[in-house]
Design a protein around this motif. Structure first.
Motif, PDB file in Angstrom:
ATOM      1  N   ASP A 102     -36.612 -69.926  82.011  1.00  0.00           N
ATOM      2  CA  ASP A 102     -35.769 -69.719  80.925  1.00  0.00           C
ATOM      3  C   ASP A 102     -35.213 -68.460  81.317  1.00  0.00           C
ATOM      4  O   ASP A 102     -35.425 -67.293  81.839  1.00  0.00           O
ATOM      5  N   PHE A 103     -34.196 -67.999  80.421  1.00  0.00           N
ATOM      6  CA  PHE A 103     -33.200 -66.874  80.382  1.00  0.00           C
ATOM      7  C   PHE A 103     -32.802 -66.643  79.285  1.00  0.00           C
ATOM      8  O   PHE A 103     -32.597 -67.341  78.486  1.00  0.00           O
ATOM      9  N   LYS A 104     -32.238 -65.042  78.860  1.00  0.00           N
ATOM     10  CA  LYS A 104     -31.809 -65.048  77.189  1.00  0.00           C
ATOM     11  C   LYS A 104     -31.174 -63.606  77.492  1.00  0.00           C
ATOM     12  O   LYS A 104     -30.916 -63.011  78.554  1.00  0.00           O
ATOM     13  N   GLU A 105     -29.713 -63.669  76.594  1.00  0.00           N
ATOM     14  CA  GLU A 105     -28.822 -62.544  77.574  1.00  0.00           C
ATOM     15  C   GLU A 105     -28.690 -61.247  76.642  1.00  0.00           C
ATOM     16  O   GLU A 105     -28.724 -61.843  75.657  1.00  0.00           O
ATOM     17  N   GLU A 106     -28.642 -60.529  76.999  1.00  0.00           N
ATOM     18  CA  GLU A 106     -28.436 -59.590  75.740  1.00  0.00           C
ATOM     19  C   GLU A 106     -27.104 -58.881  76.558  1.00  0.00           C
ATOM     20  O   GLU A 106     -27.093 -57.625  76.973  1.00  0.00           O
ATOM     21  N   GLY A 107     -26.117 -59.016  76.021  1.00  0.00           N
ATOM     22  CA  GLY A 107     -24.854 -58.604  76.817  1.00  0.00           C
ATOM     23  C   GLY A 107     -24.850 -58.004  77.671  1.00  0.00           C
ATOM     24  O   GLY A 107     -24.287 -59.618  77.600  1.00  0.00           O
ATOM     25  N   ASP A 108     -24.006 -57.452  78.488  1.00  0.00           N
ATOM     26  CA  ASP A 108     -24.209 -58.031  80.482  1.00  0.00           C
ATOM     27  C   ASP A 108     -25.342 -58.345  81.006  1.00  0.00           C
ATOM     28  O   ASP A 108     -25.388 -58.854  81.949  1.00  0.00           O
ATOM     29  N   HIS A 109     -26.633 -58.213  80.464  1.00  0.00           N
ATOM     30  CA  HIS A 109     -28.023 -58.153  80.612  1.00  0.00           C
ATOM     31  C   HIS A 109     -28.309 -59.600  80.752  1.00  0.00           C
ATOM     32  O   HIS A 109     -28.403 -59.995  79.868  1.00  0.00           O
ATOM     33  N   ILE A 110     -29.235 -60.259  81.892  1.00  0.00           N
ATOM     34  CA  ILE A 110     -29.888 -61.630  81.581  1.00  0.00           C
ATOM     35  C   ILE A 110     -31.347 -61.305  81.801  1.00  0.00           C
ATOM     36  O   ILE A 110     -31.586 -60.922  82.916  1.00  0.00           O
ATOM     37  N   ILE A 111     -31.964 -61.879  80.732  1.00  0.00           N
ATOM     38  CA  ILE A 111     -33.501 -61.210  81.208  1.00  0.00           C
ATOM     39  C   ILE A 111     -34.274 -62.253  81.243  1.00  0.00           C
ATOM     40  O   ILE A 111     -33.374 -63.535  80.668  1.00  0.00           O
TER      41      ILE A 111
END
Length: 95
Positions: free
Chosen positions: A27-36
């Motif tokens: 599972d992940f989420k996108e925050e701008g250019d970052h993938i967390i």
């Protein structure tokens, strides 16, 4: 934050990182250019790229009881993203 060289044969971009995370059922989420994302033993895995290098920032979960599994997983993830094995990355970093 650590930076990792990427093999020229690997076309690293945000879409490629997402594809690799999906292939590993993460599972992940996108925050701008970052993938967390996260994984047992790692509270937070924050990855991004400038198109030439992979950047990663991790936050360790000190309560996790099997760190060798986490290290193995993270090394496999980096190998898939960069195209370099752990041994090859170590050799490149020592130059």
């Amino acid at each position: 934050m650590r930076s990792y060289p990427v093999k020229k044969t690997v076309k690293i971009d945000k879409a490629y990182i997402i594809e690799v995370l999906k292939a590993k059922n993460m599972d992940f989420k996108e925050e701008g250019d970052h993938i967390i994302s996260s994984y047992p033993g790692l509270k937070k895995i924050d990855v991004w790229t400038d198109g030439k290098k992979l950047y990663a920032e991790t936050e360790t979960d000190m309560d996790f009881k099997n760190p060798s599994e986490t290290i193995k997983f993270f090394n496999e993830l980096l190998e898939k993203l960069t195209g370099y094995t752990t041994k090859e990355r170590k050799k490149l970093m020592s130059k």
